[in-house]
Design a protein around this motif. Structure first.
Motif, PDB file in Angstrom:
ATOM      1  N   ALA A  81       0.841  -1.205   0.000  1.00  0.00           N
ATOM      2  CA  ALA A  81       0.000   0.000   0.000  1.00  0.00           C
ATOM      3  C   ALA A  81       0.870   1.246   0.000  1.00  0.00           C
ATOM      4  N   PRO A  82       0.496   2.221  -0.791  1.00  0.00           N
ATOM      5  CA  PRO A  82       1.274   3.456  -0.803  1.00  0.00           C
ATOM      6  C   PRO A  82       1.181   4.170   0.540  1.00  0.00           C
ATOM      7  N   THR A  83       2.273   4.775   0.926  1.00  0.00           N
ATOM      8  CA  THR A  83       2.314   5.537   2.164  1.00  0.00           C
ATOM      9  C   THR A  83       1.716   6.923   1.907  1.00  0.00           C
ATOM     10  N   PRO A  84       0.694   7.293   2.684  1.00  0.00           N
ATOM     11  CA  PRO A  84       0.079   8.598   2.468  1.00  0.00           C
ATOM     12  C   PRO A  84       1.052   9.745   2.781  1.00  0.00           C
ATOM     13  N   LEU A  85       0.989  10.768   1.994  1.00  0.00           N
ATOM     14  CA  LEU A  85       1.825  11.948   2.231  1.00  0.00           C
ATOM     15  C   LEU A  85       1.156  12.823   3.278  1.00  0.00           C
ATOM     16  N   LEU A  86       1.945  13.364   4.153  1.00  0.00           N
ATOM     17  CA  LEU A  86       1.380  14.214   5.227  1.00  0.00           C
ATOM     18  C   LEU A  86       1.407  15.661   4.822  1.00  0.00           C
TER      19      LEU A  86
END
Length: 86
Positions: A81-86
């Motif tokens: 799963a892609p890591t969400p950008l903060l």
């Protein structure tokens, strides 16, 4: 992105199942008719078990191969799963 190896997820699923049952490597290896070293390497993701060996290990753990594969798929999806950008 690091490469995800299927054998690492399979090994981890088998190790967790064995530990959840409070069983030793020796006990499961004997039941599965594989060497202790081989089972250890499979659990650590260092060896890729053939379908026959995987089935034997699952049987020794009283697991259905399909349930192990479903667990592996869930873990693979989470890892990919892609890591969400903060």
């Amino acid at each position: 992105m690091t490469m995800t190896l299927l054998r690492e997820f399979v090994g981890s699923a088998l190790r967790v199942a064995r530990q959840d049952q409070s069983r030793s490597l020796r006990d499961v290896a004997k039941s599965a008719r594989v060497s202790l070293g081989y089972l250890s390497e499979v659990e650590r993701g260092q060896k890729e078990a053939s379908s026959e060996m995987l089935n034997s290990i699952c049987s020794a753990l009283n697991l259905n191969l399909i349930d192990v594969m479903k667990s592996v798929l869930t873990e693979l999806e989470a890892a990919q799963a892609p890591t969400p950008l903060l």
